[in-house]
Every structure is written in structure tokens, then in C-alpha cells.
Motif scaffolding. Sequence first.
Motif, short mmCIF file in Angstrom:
data_model
loop_
_atom_site.label_atom_id
_atom_site.label_comp_id
_atom_site.label_asym_id
_atom_site.label_seq_id
_atom_site.Cartn_x
_atom_site.Cartn_y
_atom_site.Cartn_z
N UNK A 1 0.86 -1.18 0.00
CA UNK A 1 0.00 0.00 0.00
C UNK A 1 0.89 1.23 0.00
N UNK A 2 0.78 2.05 -1.05
CA UNK A 2 1.51 3.31 -1.12
C UNK A 2 0.55 4.41 -0.71
N UNK A 3 0.93 5.17 0.30
CA UNK A 3 0.04 6.19 0.82
C UNK A 3 0.83 7.37 1.36
N UNK A 4 0.12 8.42 1.74
CA UNK A 4 0.73 9.56 2.41
C UNK A 4 -0.17 9.94 3.58
N UNK A 5 0.27 10.92 4.32
CA UNK A 5 -0.49 11.38 5.48
C UNK A 5 -0.84 12.85 5.25
N UNK A 6 -2.12 13.15 5.26
CA UNK A 6 -2.59 14.52 5.11
C UNK A 6 -2.94 15.07 6.48
N UNK A 7 -2.75 16.39 6.65
CA UNK A 7 -3.04 17.02 7.94
C UNK A 7 -3.48 18.46 7.73
N UNK A 8 -4.33 18.92 8.61
CA UNK A 8 -4.66 20.35 8.70
C UNK A 8 -5.02 20.66 10.15
N UNK A 9 -4.79 21.93 10.53
CA UNK A 9 -4.99 22.30 11.93
C UNK A 9 -5.75 23.59 12.09
N UNK A 10 -5.88 24.02 13.36
CA UNK A 10 -6.57 25.27 13.67
C UNK A 10 -5.66 26.48 13.48
N UNK A 11 -4.37 26.31 13.76
CA UNK A 11 -3.42 27.41 13.65
C UNK A 11 -2.93 27.55 12.21
N UNK A 12 -2.51 28.76 11.86
CA UNK A 12 -2.05 29.01 10.49
C UNK A 12 -0.72 28.33 10.19
N UNK A 13 0.08 28.04 11.22
CA UNK A 13 1.36 27.37 11.00
C UNK A 13 1.80 26.69 12.29
#
Length: 149
Positions: free
Chosen positions: A128-140
Motif C-alpha cells: 500500500x503506497x500512501x501519504x499522510x494529510x493534515x490540517x490544523x486550527x493554527x495558520x502554522x
Amino acid sequence: MTKQNFRSFLLIVIFTLALPLSSFADEVKPAETVEPLGAGTWDQIYYGSLNVGTSKTTTGNFTSGGGDIRVCVQGVDIGNKISFQFERASGAVGPPFVYDNQLGSSVGSDFCFPKLDVRPYVDSSGKLTLNLAANGLKSSDTVWVRVED
């Protein structure tokens, strides 16, 4: 059989049964000398920093051999809440999982999410070839991410 022969026979039987059978067994090695071979241990398949902001950011691709994988994160800023999602070319892999540091736990602490079974997502080669996506509350927020298989 005479009384003397019977007594001799009885003594031989008693001594034979009294002799511990463990003296004939093979030597057993202590548990600490046994080394696991892959299964049962986590192997690191990705490690790197990820600058997480309010829009989706992804790691580079990595390959899993199937089975269970897990994500460990470190360095999430206090007050941030980050959502992670495994992805592959054809879509999401498993449910999203969230690290919420709103309560101000230690910034440097290492946190590992529960494992995720990715067997249903492997291709015909068993990989399985995959990546990890992420997003948060802070701008950085720069966090360290480790993926283990």
C-alpha cells in the motif's frame, strides 16, 4: 517371581518414577534471548517534519506491507488541534484521527494514535503506497510525524 526379585523390581520402578523428567529435556533459553522477527515490533516507514496549517498539507509517499500502521506526533503547539488522514491515489484510507492540544499538554511529548488495520486497502502485490494529510486550527505549526508499520 520371588520376593527378592519383586522388591528389586519395585525399587527400580520407584527410582525411575522419582527421577525428574526435566533432566532429560532440551535446554530452554530464557525469554530475553528470543528476538522477534518483524511481527510484533513497529518498523518506522516515515519520519519527518510537517508544517501544518489551516489548509491540507501532505507528507511524501511511503509504502506499507499491509497489516497495522500507526502515527506518532510530537511538537504540536499548545492550543492547536490537528486532523490527520491517511490517503492513497484512489482516496482516503481509514477514518481521520485528531490530536487536540487545546488543554495545553506538554509541547514536546510524543503521542501515538491507536493502530489502523490497512489490509483492506492493499493492492494485488500486497503493498500500500500512501501519504499522510493534515490540517490544523493554527495558520502554522511544525510538528514531527512518525509512521510505523
